[in-house]
Enzyme design. Sequence first.
Site, PDB file in Angstrom:
ATOM      1  N   HIS A 176      -9.123   4.083  -0.952  1.00 30.29           N
ATOM      2  CA  HIS A 176      -7.773   3.535  -0.830  1.00 30.29           C
ATOM      3  C   HIS A 176      -7.463   2.591  -2.001  1.00 30.29           C
ATOM      4  O   HIS A 176      -7.417   1.374  -1.825  1.00 30.29           O
ATOM      5  CB  HIS A 176      -7.671   2.790   0.511  1.00 30.29           C
ATOM      6  CG  HIS A 176      -6.320   2.232   0.817  1.00 30.29           C
ATOM      7  ND1 HIS A 176      -5.140   2.788   0.368  1.00 30.29           N
ATOM      8  CD2 HIS A 176      -5.955   1.134   1.556  1.00 30.29           C
ATOM      9  CE1 HIS A 176      -4.124   2.072   0.805  1.00 30.29           C
ATOM     10  NE2 HIS A 176      -4.588   1.056   1.511  1.00 30.29           N
ATOM     11  N   CYS A 217       0.821  -1.217   0.000  1.00 32.68           N
ATOM     12  CA  CYS A 217       0.000   0.000   0.000  1.00 32.68           C
ATOM     13  C   CYS A 217       0.854   1.266   0.000  1.00 32.68           C
ATOM     14  O   CYS A 217       0.332   2.359  -0.179  1.00 32.68           O
ATOM     15  CB  CYS A 217      -0.939   0.008   1.204  1.00 32.68           C
ATOM     16  SG  CYS A 217      -2.046  -1.405   1.287  1.00 32.68           S
TER      17      CYS A 217
END
Length: 387
Positions: free
Chosen positions: A334, A85
């Site tokens: 996200h 991420c």
Amino acid sequence: MILRRVAVISYGMTKVDKHWNKSLRSLFGEAALNAINKVKNPKIDAIIVGNMCASDLSDQNNIGAIVADELGLTPITAYRVEAACGSGGAALLTGFSLVSSGVYNVVMVGGVEKLTDNIGKMTSFSLGKAADAEYELFYGATFASLNALLMNRYMYVYKTPREAFADFAVLMHKNGAKNPYAQLPFEINREIALNSEYIADPIRLYDCAPIGDGAAVIILCSLEEASKYTDSFVEIIGISGASDTINIASRDDLLSLKATVTAANNAYKMAKVTPKDIDVAEIHDTFTITAAISLEDLGFCERGKFDKFLYEGAFEPGGIVAINPSGGLKSRGHPVGATGVYQAAEITMQLLGEAGKMQIPNAEIGLTHNMGGVGSSVYVSIMKRVK
């Protein structure tokens, strides 16, 4: 060694959403053209792309060549950077290094991800690969369950009320409701957050960032040449990355992310600023517990007292530092490999005074904090308004 100072001269984003009718290349192309059209004919020398899951969920590697071809920019160099991420933050550090070293003059840094084309089980397993496969993933651990361990520990050690985490989610949705690029642009209240379904006790649905598709791009060049392309730009005055053990069982302290502390301290030192100088920050709040620990590790509040600072308004406009005016991962969304570039684009918007309803008045210095795994890869950048 920094040979040249680096400026951000443009940015572009797509709305984070379920883009079932758009491919990786078309999403990236949309964000890239938004950025290119804001400035005067920049000759792009290289493209660096943050991406995590394309090989698993889109059956696609070699993303750099894909997007260079989409933009008609072959044969320039173009490649993918992967740090889970934190891929977007890693791409930003790579792009900064290429410009500051003089290897290239103008570098496009982007991030793109498509997470909603597959069934949830496949997406969760792909995302879970950012954990330690041998010690965590193969035994059934998920990111929600690993962060649930941290949240239980935090509440036990600091006696923090469960409601504080729900109230942080409420603040993020209040911010995200003003963001035209947000995936979840609506407000919630404490009761909605506390009564949402369990994901991994004590983490509930509204403690979690949603899964979405999206792309973001910024364009970098040397500070000396920035005026050739635009009348308004910002400078990256500090940037750093750091790592930690992937499996959380090997760590001495579960309530502090060593990589965040290291990356932040190095970035503050490089920028010659302290946390008190930061006006606005986009931090990595995958889960509300991630936000609490990160706020402390970045130096914005004392350890174990995130709830006290939250209720004093420290993280709202006019407080100590405005946190995630975009709504953060929690509300903006996200798209994992793109998140760090979204943050850089959002801070650039703030410093240029172009954030519309999200604008923090008189913001001059901003910070981005992007994380891979449970804090195993962290990237922090600090930007300053130039003109």
